[in-house]
Design a protein around this motif. Structure first.
Motif, short mmCIF file in Angstrom:
data_model
loop_
_atom_site.label_atom_id
_atom_site.label_comp_id
_atom_site.label_asym_id
_atom_site.label_seq_id
_atom_site.Cartn_x
_atom_site.Cartn_y
_atom_site.Cartn_z
N TYR A 1 -16.04 -12.46 15.13
CA TYR A 1 -16.27 -11.06 15.44
C TYR A 1 -15.23 -10.50 16.39
N LEU B 1 -20.15 -3.24 10.04
CA LEU B 1 -21.06 -4.32 10.42
C LEU B 1 -21.53 -5.10 9.20
N LEU B 2 -21.82 -4.40 8.11
CA LEU B 2 -22.24 -5.08 6.88
C LEU B 2 -21.12 -5.94 6.32
N LYS C 1 -18.60 -14.47 3.20
CA LYS C 1 -18.61 -15.58 2.24
C LYS C 1 -18.37 -15.06 0.82
N VAL D 1 -17.01 -16.89 10.57
CA VAL D 1 -17.33 -15.63 11.23
C VAL D 1 -16.55 -15.57 12.54
N LEU E 1 -18.91 -7.41 7.99
CA LEU E 1 -18.69 -8.54 8.90
C LEU E 1 -19.85 -9.53 8.91
N SER E 2 -20.87 -9.27 8.10
CA SER E 2 -21.99 -10.21 8.04
C SER E 2 -21.52 -11.51 7.41
N PRO E 3 -22.10 -12.63 7.80
CA PRO E 3 -21.69 -13.91 7.22
C PRO E 3 -21.79 -13.93 5.69
N GLN E 4 -22.84 -13.35 5.14
CA GLN E 4 -23.00 -13.34 3.68
C GLN E 4 -21.88 -12.54 3.01
N ALA E 5 -21.54 -11.37 3.57
CA ALA E 5 -20.48 -10.55 2.99
C ALA E 5 -19.12 -11.25 3.10
#
Length: 167
Positions: free
Chosen positions: A47, A59-60, A68, A45, A62-66
């Motif tokens: 940012y 933002l979604l 990955k 991550v 850039l989420s860690p889950q997205a």
């Protein structure tokens, strides 16, 4: 790793043309050696600096889950269809330099791509390939980014050549 077990060829993958060329080279080398290929892709991550309002979609993404999931899809697509050698896709969270040098401890060979950035960019961003060359525990092969064939615009636009003066 036991004495009888063969060590893998490790290759770094980030989705760039240079890393795809490195993957292809590593697979061919592993076929010759009769060993497996560990394809390592690192994500993290970052940012950076965001000023002002940011749309929810960004933002979604850039989420860690997205991040990955995106990295995993790219890794899976890169190794899909490779035959004739055992492939182990490995996705790790963290700095690619650390992940690759750690993997080099049990590797026969480490293969990385080089994007060929300018000296200034390399100083600012750092170079994964340069770091690996200096810190890996095994031999390192650096594959340059493939050159794109370009037609020479002047020749393409020029009139056909004739064998001498036209009278």
């Amino acid at each position: 790793m036991s004495e009888n077990e063969s060590r893998p060829v490790v290759v770094g993958f980030d989705g760039s043309p240079a890393s795809l060329a490195a993957l292809k080279w590593a697979v061919e080398d592993a076929r010759r050696r009769g060993c497996s290929v560990d394809v390592i892709s690192a994500w993290h991550v970052d940012y950076g600096v965001m000023i002002g309002p940011v749309p929810a979609e960004i933002l979604l993404a850039l989420s860690p889950q997205a991040m990955k999931e995106t990295a995993q899809k790219a890794l899976d697509a890169a190794v899909q269809g490779i035959e004739g050698v055992e492939i182990r896709p490995i996705l790790v969270e963290g700095d690619p330099r650390a992940a690759l040098t750690k993997a080099s401890e049990d590797a026969e060979l480490l293969v990385v791509g080089s994007r060929g950035h300018s000296t200034v960019v390399e100083v600012v961003l750092g170079s994964v390939s340069s770091y690996c060359v200096h810190h890996a525990s095994c031999p390192v092969v650096v594959i340059r980014e493939p050159k794109v064939k370009k037609e020479h615009a002047l020749l393409a636009a020029a009139a056909p050549l004739t064998p001498g003066p036209l009278l």
